[in-house]
Design a protein around this motif. Structure first.
Motif, PDB file in Angstrom:
ATOM      1  N   ALA A 100       0.678  -1.102  -0.053  1.00 19.19           N
ATOM      2  CA  ALA A 100      -0.080   0.116   0.035  1.00 19.19           C
ATOM      3  C   ALA A 100       0.938   1.215  -0.114  1.00 19.19           C
ATOM      4  CB  ALA A 100      -0.964  -0.221   1.139  1.00 19.19           C
ATOM      5  N   PHE A 101       0.508   2.040  -0.926  1.00 16.89           N
ATOM      6  CA  PHE A 101       1.337   3.485  -0.962  1.00 16.89           C
ATOM      7  C   PHE A 101       0.446   4.456  -1.064  1.00 16.89           C
ATOM      8  CE2 PHE A 101       4.496   6.181  -3.464  1.00 16.89           C
ATOM      9  CZ  PHE A 101       5.130   6.437  -2.122  1.00 16.89           C
ATOM     10  N   HIS A 102      -0.024   5.371   0.021  1.00 15.13           N
ATOM     11  CA  HIS A 102      -1.161   6.335   0.117  1.00 15.13           C
ATOM     12  C   HIS A 102      -2.154   5.582  -0.318  1.00 15.13           C
ATOM     13  CE1 HIS A 102       1.550   9.273   1.682  1.00 15.13           C
ATOM     14  NE2 HIS A 102       2.577   9.001   0.837  1.00 15.13           N
ATOM     15  N   ASP A 103      -2.824   6.423  -1.691  1.00 18.09           N
ATOM     16  CA  ASP A 103      -4.307   5.603  -1.737  1.00 18.09           C
ATOM     17  C   ASP A 103      -4.152   4.624  -2.878  1.00 18.09           C
ATOM     18  OD1 ASP A 103      -5.412   7.545  -0.174  1.00 18.09           O
ATOM     19  OD2 ASP A 103      -5.927   9.083  -1.370  1.00 18.09           O
ATOM     20  N   GLY A 104      -3.109   4.180  -3.094  1.00 17.37           N
ATOM     21  CA  GLY A 104      -2.782   3.397  -4.391  1.00 17.37           C
ATOM     22  C   GLY A 104      -1.848   1.811  -3.941  1.00 17.37           C
ATOM     23  N   LYS A 105      -1.311   1.548  -4.901  1.00 19.01           N
ATOM     24  CA  LYS A 105      -0.375   0.615  -4.645  1.00 19.01           C
ATOM     25  C   LYS A 105       1.111   0.703  -5.371  1.00 19.01           C
ATOM     26  CE  LYS A 105      -3.529  -2.175  -2.660  1.00 19.01           C
ATOM     27  NZ  LYS A 105      -3.499  -2.621  -1.103  1.00 19.01           N
ATOM     28  N   ALA A 106       1.970  -0.074  -5.043  1.00 16.25           N
ATOM     29  CA  ALA A 106       3.212  -0.121  -5.568  1.00 16.25           C
ATOM     30  C   ALA A 106       4.068  -1.425  -5.349  1.00 16.25           C
ATOM     31  CB  ALA A 106       4.448   1.085  -4.796  1.00 16.25           C
ATOM     32  N   PHE A 107       4.819  -1.936  -6.474  1.00 18.91           N
ATOM     33  CA  PHE A 107       5.345  -3.083  -6.352  1.00 18.91           C
ATOM     34  C   PHE A 107       6.552  -3.274  -6.924  1.00 18.91           C
ATOM     35  CE2 PHE A 107       2.357  -3.201  -9.873  1.00 18.91           C
ATOM     36  CZ  PHE A 107       2.942  -3.549 -10.743  1.00 18.91           C
ATOM     37  N   SER A 108       7.378  -4.116  -6.861  1.00 19.03           N
ATOM     38  CA  SER A 108       8.605  -4.311  -7.661  1.00 19.03           C
ATOM     39  C   SER A 108       8.433  -5.335  -8.602  1.00 19.03           C
ATOM     40  CB  SER A 108       9.952  -4.967  -6.801  1.00 19.03           C
ATOM     41  OG  SER A 108       9.738  -6.067  -6.177  1.00 19.03           O
ATOM     42  N   TRP A 109       9.348  -5.754  -9.523  1.00 20.76           N
ATOM     43  CA  TRP A 109       8.990  -6.565 -10.607  1.00 20.76           C
ATOM     44  C   TRP A 109      10.452  -7.065 -11.321  1.00 20.76           C
ATOM     45  CZ3 TRP A 109       9.981  -4.901 -15.716  1.00 20.76           C
ATOM     46  CH2 TRP A 109       9.806  -3.546 -15.841  1.00 20.76           C
ATOM     47  N   VAL A 110      10.631  -8.025 -11.867  1.00 19.16           N
ATOM     48  CA  VAL A 110      11.868  -8.483 -12.541  1.00 19.16           C
ATOM     49  C   VAL A 110      11.656  -9.108 -13.813  1.00 19.16           C
ATOM     50  CG1 VAL A 110      12.323 -10.721 -11.416  1.00 19.16           C
ATOM     51  CG2 VAL A 110      14.234  -9.445 -12.085  1.00 19.16           C
ATOM     52  N   GLN A 111      12.379  -8.683 -14.801  1.00 18.18           N
ATOM     53  CA  GLN A 111      12.232  -9.318 -16.061  1.00 18.18           C
ATOM     54  C   GLN A 111      13.502 -10.223 -16.484  1.00 18.18           C
ATOM     55  OE1 GLN A 111      11.220  -6.817 -19.629  1.00 18.18           O
ATOM     56  NE2 GLN A 111      12.582  -8.177 -20.796  1.00 18.18           N
ATOM     57  N   ILE A 112      13.210 -11.414 -16.588  1.00 17.42           N
ATOM     58  CA  ILE A 112      14.231 -12.547 -16.693  1.00 17.42           C
ATOM     59  C   ILE A 112      14.413 -12.982 -18.280  1.00 17.42           C
ATOM     60  CG2 ILE A 112      15.187 -14.926 -16.020  1.00 17.42           C
ATOM     61  CD1 ILE A 112      15.086 -12.853 -13.819  1.00 17.42           C
TER      62      ILE A 112
END
Length: 261
Positions: A38-50
């Motif tokens: 959760a990040f303020h009123d929304g979302k954040a996330f990480s991702w990786v490309q392999i």
């Protein structure tokens, strides 16, 4: 929100996440998403490309529209935990890159030094140390020896220097002497290295919100040191993509580096 963004929602590399299925942990290649925060009123996330060869190609942060549009601005510059979140990495990222987790830090009024970095901006800390050890880093006054135990100059890019002091739960921030804001220009973006207790412990794109919105398809080379303390894949380019739906910050063009003897 426990779903992938639709194909039309995210720009660039994150688009292909729509093709990942429930068995993506068994796949060699593809884009693998870390847990949402959760990040303020929304979302954040990480991702990786392999890649098909099992090598990292991109390590990214995605901030959704709801989070971006709810970012607070201004204030007295004091710390607010709502502005700082830890983004966990997918196990594929942990297995293929040198990074352990990401600190997503929003500074509504910027931070010191005054009249240099006192503009609303992000600190994107890509940490090379695990989170418990990072959180145990005390204020500079508690353990100055830990902060002042500096890695050799060869482990930082040319022109990087120690401005003194250090930040608890982060480390010492090494600055690029060639960054325009250090010569009196208005701050837009820079790239910082960190250290603690003799180890390089983070790489950090630091970018203002205004710059991201004005340069929605920006990329730059990451300054490279002559030597590395640990063997592994390290990024050589940073890219920003900003659309009406989401914002991505990615480290890209990974190269395998050997640990210095």
């Amino acid at each position: 929100m426990k779903r992938m963004f639709k194909l039309a929602v995210l720009a660039g590399a994150v688009l292909s996440m729509a093709s990942c299925d429930k068995n993506d942990d068994q796949q060699v290649a593809g884009i693998f998403k870390g847990p949402e925060s959760a990040f303020h009123d929304g979302k954040a996330f990480s991702w990786v490309q392999i890649s098909n060869q099992g090598k990292p190609e991109k390590l990214g942060i995605t901030i959704d529209k709801a989070a971006w549009e709810s970012l607070p601005v201004g204030g007295d510059g004091s710390h607010d935990h709502a502005n700082s979140v830890t983004l966990k990495l997918h196990e594929k990222a942990l297995a293929t890159t040198v990074f352990k987790h990401i600190g997503l830090d929003w500074n509504p009024a910027g931070h010191e030094p005054a009249n240099v970095y006192t503009l609303p901006h992000f600190d994107f800390h890509y940490y090379l140390m695990n989170e418990p050890d990072r959180l145990a880093i005390p204020p500079y006054e508690v353990n100055p020896a830990g902060f002042d135990a500096k890695p050799a100059a060869e482990f930082f890019p040319v022109n990087y220097f120690d401005p003194g002091g250090g930040v608890p739960q982060m480390g010492k921030h090494w600055l690029d002497a060639t960054s325009p804001e250090l010569g009196g220009a208005t701050f837009t973006q820079t790239f910082i290295y960190g250290s603690y207790n003799g180890k390089v412990n983070f790489m950090e794109p630091m970018v203002t919100r205004q710059f991201i919105e004005s340069q929605p398809a920006y990329e730059r080379a990451i300054p490279q040191p002559a030597k590395f303390q640990e063997s592994g894949y390290y990024p050589t380019k940073m890219r920003i993509r900003h659309t009406a739906h989401a914002t991505e910050v990615t480290l890209e063009d990974f190269i395998y580096r050997q640990k210095a003897n």
